[in-house]
Design an enzyme around this catalytic site. Structure first.
Site, short mmCIF file in Angstrom:
data_model
loop_
_atom_site.label_atom_id
_atom_site.label_comp_id
_atom_site.label_asym_id
_atom_site.label_seq_id
_atom_site.Cartn_x
_atom_site.Cartn_y
_atom_site.Cartn_z
N LYS A 48 4.13 -42.60 -15.13
CA LYS A 48 4.36 -41.33 -15.00
C LYS A 48 3.17 -40.34 -15.55
O LYS A 48 3.11 -39.12 -15.58
CB LYS A 48 5.72 -40.94 -15.67
CG LYS A 48 6.91 -41.40 -14.98
CD LYS A 48 7.01 -40.85 -13.40
CE LYS A 48 8.26 -41.43 -12.70
NZ LYS A 48 8.16 -40.91 -11.35
N1 PMP Z 1 10.62 -47.21 -13.11
C1 PMP Z 1 11.09 -46.43 -13.82
C2 PMP Z 1 11.37 -46.91 -15.33
C3 PMP Z 1 11.10 -45.00 -13.80
O1 PMP Z 1 11.13 -44.20 -14.77
C4 PMP Z 1 10.55 -44.45 -12.53
C5 PMP Z 1 10.64 -43.13 -12.26
N2 PMP Z 1 11.97 -42.46 -11.72
C6 PMP Z 1 10.51 -45.53 -11.53
C7 PMP Z 1 10.32 -46.86 -11.89
C8 PMP Z 1 10.02 -45.13 -10.12
O2 PMP Z 1 8.87 -44.51 -9.90
P1 PMP Z 1 8.74 -43.51 -8.76
O3 PMP Z 1 9.87 -42.37 -9.26
O4 PMP Z 1 7.46 -43.04 -8.68
O5 PMP Z 1 9.35 -43.89 -7.39
#
Ligand code: PMP
Length: 344
Positions: A48
């Protein structure tokens, strides 16, 4: 020549360029080669960081954000921490509206990065004025010059990964990648990464990981929103109870679902077998690869890249706590024998 000091200007220069690490023991019986893109190496310990930097810097380029402006988001998780870190360095206020379900640890962590945290009641509908969505929107309306990140519905989320994660993986694999396996939450990671990779080689197989209790897999297959797919589950950050526009469903070839229990055990197994300390969703991705291997998805020539989204340190009171695992009923006798308890 004058001596110079080798230092980064600030922590944000360390975002991205995460390592690709070969997996060995955990995949020893599988066909193919397996590599993990370990996003826990980002300074905010998750993927993130990439979207936080990109979205904030795009708003700066457009002149929307100026010193002292406010950045608003609804999250208690990784995105909140990354945004707080970016705002701290760049001199913006960061307001995070979080659900009262969030643990005190998480709220303290966000505050330690300088964020203002609004704790909103968990058990109200999304359109209730007290919900964290509505509180964030209200704050955005009231605070002049603020931006609302809205990661589930923000195209810049995809773009961040299109510009960074995708090219990094293409270069690190010298174009030899055959499969990408990644979680889908907002969908930004998998969509942006896959979009870049498929532009280089359309034959790369892109597999999204979804949770039981989430609508994404069914929506991908039918393009219909099925309420019956939705029920509570424990993995945070994976799957969703709505259809995010930050997911490009056309670029993903298939989805595979994983359970809370197997993902938790598999995350612990990654630490034990590979020495890489990862979060719950990394366990989910690895679990998906185990299931795909059992379905004969890979051959000896496959070069499979898994994205491990975050670091294990955020889950000490969850998957790395034996008590938590026991409370969830995840330690039946057979599994307890297979996975040695972690000493904390
Ligand atoms: N794993 C974790 C720990 C996350 O915080 C997130 C984000 N929601 C994701 C995977 C998935 O990533 P994305 O939001 O880019 O699909």
């Amino acid at each position: 020549m004058a001596k110079s000091i080798q230092a980064y200007d600030n922590i944000l220069q360390l975002v991205g360029n995460t390592p690709l690490i070969r997996l060995n023991d955990i995949v020893s019986n599988f066909d193919g080669n397996f590599y993990a893109k370990v996003e826990g190496f980002n300074p905010g310990h998750s993927a993130k960081d990439r979207i936080a930097v990109h979205i904030v810097e795009e708003a700066e380029r457009k002149g929307i954000l100026k010193k002292g402006s406010t950045v608003i988001e609804t999250t208690s998780g990784n995105t909140g921490f990354s945004l707080a870190m970016v705002c701290m360095i760049k001199g913006y206020d960061c307001i995070l509206a979080v659900s009262s379900k969030s643990s005190n640890d998480k709220i303290d962590m966000l505050r330690s990065m300088g964020a203002k945290v609004y704790v909103c009641p968990a058990h109200v509908s999304a359109d209730d004025p007290r919900s964290y969505y509505e509180v964030a929107k209200q704050l955005h309306r009231e605070i002049e010059g603020s931006i609302y990140i809205n990661q589930y519905f923000n195209d810049l989320n995809i773009e961040a990964h299109y510009r960074t994660t995708g090219p990094e993986i293409w270069e690190q694999t010298n174009g030899l990648i055959t499969h990408l396996v990644a979680c889908s939450g907002t969908g930004g990671t998998i969509s942006g990464t896959a979009r870049y990779l498929k532009e280089q080689n359309p034959d790369i197989n892109v597999i999204g990981v979804d949770a039981y209790g989430s609508v994404l897999k069914k929506y991908h297959e039918t393009r219909e929103f099925d309420h019956n797919e939705i029920y509570p589950y424990r993995i945070e950050g994976l799957g969703k109870n709505l259809i995010p526009t930050a997911t490009d469903f056309d670029i993903i070839d298939s989805f595979i679902k994983v359970t809370d229990e197997e993902s938790a055990h598999t995350a612990r197994e990654i630490s034990h077998k590979e020495g890489i300390f990862v979060g719950y969703t990394s366990g989910a991705v690895m679990q998906a690869v185990k299931q795909l291997d059992a379905m004969d998805t890979f051959t000896a020539d496959s070069n499979v890249v898994l994205i491990f989204p975050d670091h294990g340190s955020r889950y000490m009171s969850k998957i790395y706590s034996d008590k938590w695992m026991e409370d969830q009923g995840f330690f039946d006798k057979q599994k307890a024998a297979e996975v040695k308890p972690v000493e904390v």
